[in-house]
Design an enzyme around this catalytic site. Structure first.
Site, short mmCIF file in Angstrom:
data_model
loop_
_atom_site.label_atom_id
_atom_site.label_comp_id
_atom_site.label_asym_id
_atom_site.label_seq_id
_atom_site.Cartn_x
_atom_site.Cartn_y
_atom_site.Cartn_z
N ASP A 154 0.84 -1.19 0.00
CA ASP A 154 0.00 0.00 0.00
C ASP A 154 0.88 1.24 0.00
OD1 ASP A 154 -2.30 1.85 0.84
OD2 ASP A 154 -3.29 -0.10 0.89
N HIS A 184 -3.28 6.02 3.35
CA HIS A 184 -4.17 4.90 3.08
C HIS A 184 -3.70 3.61 3.76
CE1 HIS A 184 -6.10 1.81 0.38
NE2 HIS A 184 -7.09 2.68 0.41
N SER A 384 -11.29 -1.05 -0.39
CA SER A 384 -10.00 -1.16 0.30
C SER A 384 -10.20 -1.58 1.75
CB SER A 384 -9.27 0.18 0.28
OG SER A 384 -8.77 0.48 -0.98
#
Length: 559
Positions: A154, A184, A384
């Site tokens: 990520d 994120h 996600s």
């Protein structure tokens, strides 16, 4: 009253796990008193209705909205105790019998339960049964993912109290620096293995993480870096105890998964024994709200990956009000027509760790809901987040049964998932994640799972799976969905129809939600990549962005 068809699933240990499929339902409330002679019955919230169905439900707190004087009179009339006074309502402490009487009082229009409210991560762990896994199911000890390593490929992971001691290694593939400039990966990592109290812990708070940074400050990166990170995880899996790879990222499908190097890397990882969990993508609708089919992204289009769609839990623990988030990408996959996603998990308005000074925090300060610095929490939505929930669940299964293969894990997660109201196979796959049921299945238990006062019925469906393990041996019967030729050698035909699953040509349709006249068109009906059939768009070359896209920020939030 309902009629049931029961199909036994035999495990390697000889235990029988029974699947129950409801094929006819007659709505009835057993134990709920009828309305009075005038036909009046107040509207009750779902939790109060459930309490009325329990013969011995103990003390009940009900919220009555009315003027102060009316509240006093109503409470006195039924012997109810006012436990809390609010501006336009009050909380009444009542027995079941008093609640019945209140519901029949013509002066009472509506009663609500004074339900326990939870931070959204608590809703996620409770609605999936993860909290039950922590505390122990039946005679089983508790499992929290201890000893299981999860690679988070990520934007990196920042220093945060929720992840203190959880990250055992960090590698940057972008040529930048470690940490999380975008924000994120920190959020995703804390959903998987964040530590804290029961209201804020991740799904597998005992698991450890390896941060493999492939996304930069703007949330994009190169496919080649993702491939390099996957291969790094395979190479170093023994050193760091890696069993799961989380891929909460992707790009549009530009080629068959057989040719896609990113999908090939996923296949290598699965062949090496790593469970690869991938986000379905956030291409479920166009900006104007029109639904889109075929929007699954790469590498989620790989049959080897466990691809996850997002659920909107509506902020409640119980499952009956869950829906698939409108932005969650639907299958079949572009080019190959692979049935995706495998299952769905909570992904809407998930509160988890925020990376201080990151792009997401700076651009969406209104999403930071509590704390500051290394204690801040941010609310984000997307597939996600849903993928991270399933990665945590996979860690729980692998602690409970370390010898499981990736195919075994996918099989257990799918078979025990529950159908999502209003959603078909191309939206929710086998159904909504049931972590507690999956742990029981891999340990050979037949105990029922109840979440939010509701018993969970497993779908008994699995696809994109070639499990042949003797650890978890579920014979191919009417509960295994066969797609294409992947299990042709073990089935009577290429496509198996069971219960309320219907087949249109070679397209699977669940119930009557997807019908050719208004929703799903494939095959010869599609004459170009962006054909609209009715109000539904078939995904094609809508975008040519070659960079990795992140499906997880607050822009895609559902109400």
């Amino acid at each position: 009253m309902a009629d049931y068809v029961r199909t036994p699933l035999t495990l390697s240990a000889g235990t029988t796990w029974t699947r129950t499929i409801v094929v006819a339902v007659v709505m009835a409330f057993i134990g709920v008193a009828p309305a009075d002679a005038d036909g009046h019955r107040a509207r009750l919230s779902r939790d109060l209705e459930a309490r009325l169905q329990q013969p011995s439900s103990g003390p009940i707190n009900a919220i009555l909205t009315a003027d102060a004087a009316d509240i006093e009179a109503i409470a006195a009339r039924h012997g109810a105790r006012i436990t809390k006074r609010l501006k336009r309502s009050a909380v009444l402490g009542v027995t079941r019998e008093q609640l019945v009487a209140l519901s029949q009082d013509p002066a009472v229009d509506h009663l609500s339960g004074d339900s326990t409210v939870h931070r959204m991560m608590a809703v996620t762990t409770m609605s999936t049964g993860a909290d039950q896994v922590w505390s122990g199911l039946g005679d089983l000890p508790g499992f929290n993912g201890a000893g299981v390593g999860v690679a988070i490929i990520d934007s990196g992971i920042a220093h945060h109290q929720a992840l203190k001691g959880r990250v055992v290694a960090a590698v940057d593939f972008t040529g930048g620096r470690n940490g999380d400039e975008y924000g994120h990966g920190t959020h995703v990592g804390s959903i998987v293995a964040g530590i804290g109290d029961a209201a804020s812990a991740g799904v597998a708070p005992g698991a450890h993480l390896v941060s493999l940074r492939v996304l930069g400050k703007n949330g994009t990166g190169d496919t080649s870096d993702v491939i390099a990170a996957i291969d790094w995880a395979v190479e170093h899996r023994a050193r760091y105890g890696l069993r799961v790879i989380n891929l909460s990222l992707g790009h549009p499908v530009f080629e068959s998964y057989r040719d896609d190097p990113l999908c090939q890397a996923v296949q290598r990882a699965v062949d090496a024994g790593l469970v690869v969990v991938a986000a379905a993508g956030n291409f479920g609708k166009m900006p104007d709200g029109r639904p889109v089919v075929g929007g699954i992204v790469s590498p989620g289009n790989s049959p080897a990956a466990t691809t996850v769609g997002a659920l909107n839990t509506k902020g409640t623990v119980f499952r009956s009000d869950d829906v698939v988030a409108s932005y969650s990408s639907r299958g079949l996959t572009h080019i190959d027509g692979v049935l995706k996603p495998e299952l769905a998990a909570p992904g809407n308005r998930i509160i988890a760790a925020a990376a201080h000074g990151s792009t997401l925090v700076d651009e969406y300060p209104e999403r930071v809901v509590s704390g500051n610095g290394s204690h801040a929490q941010i609310e984000l939505s997307g597939t996600s987040m849903a993928a991270a929930v399933v990665s945590g669940a996979a860690a729980l299964l692998l602690e409970a049964r370390p010898e499981l293969t990736p195919a075994d894990v996918k099989l257990a997660l799918q078979l025990t998932s529950g159908r999502v109201s209003g959603a078909g196979l191309i939206e929710a796959g086998a159904g909504a994640l049931n972590a507690a049921g999956a742990v029981q299945l891999v340990r050979g238990l037949n105990a029922a799972v109840t979440v939010g006062g509701e018993a969970l019925a497993p779908s008994g469906l699995s696809f994109n799976n070639t499990s042949s393990s003797t650890v978890l041996s579920v014979p191919l019967k009417a509960n295994i969905l066969v797609w294409g030729n992947q299990r042709e050698d073990q089935s009577a035909g290429n496509i198996l129809v069971w219960g309320n699953i219907l087949v249109w040509g070679n397209i699977l349709v669940w119930g009557n939600e997807f019908v050719i006249a208004d929703i799903l068109v494939w095959g010869n009906a599609v004459t170009n990549d962006n054909l609209a059939w009715g109000n539904i768009l078939v995904w094609g070359n809508i975008t040519t962005e070659a960079n990795i896209l992140v499906w997880g920020n607050s822009i895609v939030v559902d109400p």
